[in-house]
Design an enzyme around this catalytic site. Structure first.
Site, PDB file in Angstrom:
ATOM      1  N   ASP A 148       0.851  -1.192   0.000  1.00  0.00           N
ATOM      2  CA  ASP A 148       0.000   0.000   0.000  1.00  0.00           C
ATOM      3  C   ASP A 148       0.883   1.238   0.000  1.00  0.00           C
ATOM      4  OD1 ASP A 148      -2.324   1.852   0.853  1.00  0.00           O
ATOM      5  OD2 ASP A 148      -3.297  -0.100   0.865  1.00  0.00           O
ATOM      6  N   HIS A 186      -3.679   6.278   3.111  1.00  0.00           N
ATOM      7  CA  HIS A 186      -4.478   5.099   2.794  1.00  0.00           C
ATOM      8  C   HIS A 186      -4.009   3.864   3.558  1.00  0.00           C
ATOM      9  CE1 HIS A 186      -6.029   1.792   0.200  1.00  0.00           C
ATOM     10  NE2 HIS A 186      -6.991   2.640  -0.102  1.00  0.00           N
ATOM     11  N   SER A 381     -11.644  -0.891  -0.601  1.00  0.00           N
ATOM     12  CA  SER A 381     -10.382  -0.984   0.151  1.00  0.00           C
ATOM     13  C   SER A 381     -10.658  -1.363   1.591  1.00  0.00           C
ATOM     14  CB  SER A 381      -9.655   0.368   0.152  1.00  0.00           C
ATOM     15  OG  SER A 381      -8.881   0.562  -0.980  1.00  0.00           O
TER      16      SER A 381
END
Length: 579
Positions: A148, A186, A381
């Site tokens: 990520d 994120h 996600s």
């Protein structure tokens, strides 16, 4: 850019409140890329104004109530001053925002016991992990690889040994200040959902006062591939997956789960796609691969590599009110096709996880903050992260179970959502109470395997990196090296694509990072220098030396200098890519 992405985001009912500064107008008349937030969402007035000013309207971004555009730089002031426009900002700042960082202002007196999007409520009240926790199955001893945008040690991720750093393959890896760290926002959100745990917090279905992820006893292996804009290339992601496979049992690791909360809009068949081949090698190596279905909307095919039928493709529901099956599949969640649809769905709308102060998401979406330390986000996600946590619980409980068996167990224990299409929900919503009562099935998936001999460029779909006006396309990786699918796939299958600091024949360690890119430009030695990461953002006790010590893979393989994130315009892995 994919028009499918544009139309799906316009269909979202969720609107994000965005606070952005006005864009300073240059003295030249060069075109600039901007994000326009409309005063009245879905009105055509702002688009018409852009065209009158000599600009071009780009993607419609219904999630943020606006659209992207290219306009002459000397027209920006006029655009920003018009009553039809709420704000104008540089497009690169907001282009990468996952499916949505949500407006939390409507959530009054946040209570994790009752709010349907809290990780605690999802874990204990929706997917029913309470019995697992009570019996000591918390994910302990299981490592979850998170490929990520990095992870930061905010409270909830500072317990000693909670996060172990793998290689940083991002454009920020050259910077001592940002290496391994999540400048985008994120990855930290995902890590919190998967395995977050406040220091010494009791793992109990009655402990809602402290933060607990779905598998609070698991460890996160942080493999950073994306920079502060979320920018990365498929070749970096493939290299990261290869690293996870080859190092899954080395240096005390036990990587049994891999979370991939992203995907491209590639239409290339999984049977030849290199990214699909990479995830299949992880699957064959005993790693449960969990992939976000994508956020293009219910009528859309799955994102790559969720298109690969071996992995677990995860979609989203709108809320946790699925007992006894009254919720809906989220409007942004991809459903797939008759040939390949989602496998399971879990809540993914307005999920509360850990905030990353000073990150791009945090800076651009201040209204997504809850109670100072949490952040509100939507997307497949978040749903994928929930299922990665569930997989870690199952692997601890049944360490001999294969990835095929773990996938089958999750689906056997799922309950269908009434009135939802089978393509959109797959087996439905996992219920770990039911799963725990299932006998481990003798089950092997029999899909045709990928050869990996297809096009690397086709694997990217419509998304490309660009630097100094040169786009990374064609059959070449980030170094500009010609892609040889035959030699790479052979090495990946044999577990030899990495050799020390070299991947696929190119050195990723030491000073070689200061060579040239596909554009012929030397890698820069400076890092982006915004003020968000200075001062009090990372002071105090947030950073635990124990959380980021010894096991950070800072030996000979990953020493020396590496990339910077300064020169990259975000034309790859945009908001639609990060689930």
């Amino acid at each position: 850019m994919s028009s499918r992405w544009s139309s799906s985001f316009a269909a979202l009912a969720l609107v994000v409140s965005v606070a952005v500064p006005a864009l300073a107008v240059p003295t030249t008349t060069d075109d600039v890329s901007v994000l326009v937030i409309e005063a009245v969402p879905s009105s055509a007035d702002a688009e018409a104004l852009v065209e009158r000013l000599g600009g071009t309207v780009g993607l419609e971004l219904g999630l943020v109530g606006g659209f992207s555009a290219t306009v002459p730089s000397d027209a920006v002031d006029a655009l920003a001053a018009d009553p039809a426009v709420a704000s104008v900002s540089p497009n690169e700042r907001l282009a990468l925002s996952t499916a949505g960082w949500d407006d939390a202002s409507k959530i009054k007196n946040y209570n994790p016991n009752t709010y349907e999007g809290s990780v605690f409520r999802i874990a204990t009240g929706i997917v029913q992990v309470a019995d697992y926790w009570t019996k000591g199955y918390t994910g302990a001893g299981v490592d979850v690889a998170l490929i990520d945008s990095g992870v930061v040690g905010v409270p909830g991720l500072t317990q000693p040994g909670k996060v172990l750093n793998g290689p940083d393959l991002s454009f920020e890896s050259q910077s001592d200040k940002f290496r391994h760290l999540d400048t985008f926002g994120h990855g930290t959100h995902m890590a919190g959902i998967i395995a977050g745990r406040d220091n010494n917090a009791a793992i109990s279905s009655t402990n809602s006062s402290e933060f607990l992820g779905v598998a609070p006893g698991a460890r996160i292996v942080n493999v950073k591939v994306a920079d502060r804009n979320g920018a990365t290339d498929v070749s970096q992601v493939i290299a990261a997956i290869d690293w996870v496979v080859q190092n899954r049992n080395k240096h005390g690791l036990n990587i049994r789960v891999l979370n991939l909360s992203f995907g491209t809009d590639s239409s290339q068949s999984y049977l030849v796609d290199p990214l699909a081949f990479a995830v299949e090698q992880a699957w064959k190596a005993g790693i449960v691969v969990v992939v976000a279905a994508g956020n293009d909307g219910n009528s859309s095919a799955l994102r790559n590599p969720a298109t690969d039928p071996f992995v677990i493709a995860v979609g989203s529901t709108t809320s946790g009110k699925t007992r006894p099956g009254v919720s809906d599949v989220a409007p942004f969640s991809n459903c797939g096709t008759a040939a390949r649809s989602v496998d399971v769905v879990v809540p993914g709308q307005s999920v509360v996880s850990l905030r990353n102060p000073g990150s791009t998401a945090d800076t651009n979406f201040p209204n997504a903050t809850i109670s100072g330390r949490y952040f509100l986000g939507s997307g497949t996600s978040q749903s994928a992260a929930v299922v990665s946590g569930l997989a870690a619980l199952l692997v601890q409980e049944r360490p001999q179970a294969s990835p095929d068996q773990v996938k089958k167990l999750l689906m056997l224990g799922s309950t269908s959502i009434s009135k939802a299409s089978a393509l959109c929900q797959g087996a439905g919503l996992p219920d770990m109470g039911r799963t725990q009562r299932e006998t481990t099935p003798l089950f092997t998936q029999t899909f045709l395997p990928s050869s990996g001999l297809g096009s690397l460029d086709a694997s990217r779909g419509s998304e490309r990196l660009e630097t100094d006006g040169v786009i990374l396309d064609g059959e070449r990786d980030i170094f500009g090296v010609t892609w040889d699918g035959t030699s790479w796939s052979t090495a990946a299958a044999m577990g030899t694509s990495w050799s020390g600091g070299d991947w696929n024949g190119t050195s990723w360690s030491g000073t070689s990072w200061s060579g040239t890119s596909w554009s012929g430009t030397s890698w820069s030695g400076t890092s982006w220098s915004g003020t968000s990461w200075s001062g009090t953002s990372w002071s105090g006790t947030s950073w635990s030396d124990m959380a980021w010590s010894g096991t950070s893979w800072s030996g000979t393989s990953w020493s020396g200098t590496s990339w910077s994130g300064t020169s990259w315009s975000s034309k790859a892995w945009l908001g639609q890519s990060w689930g």
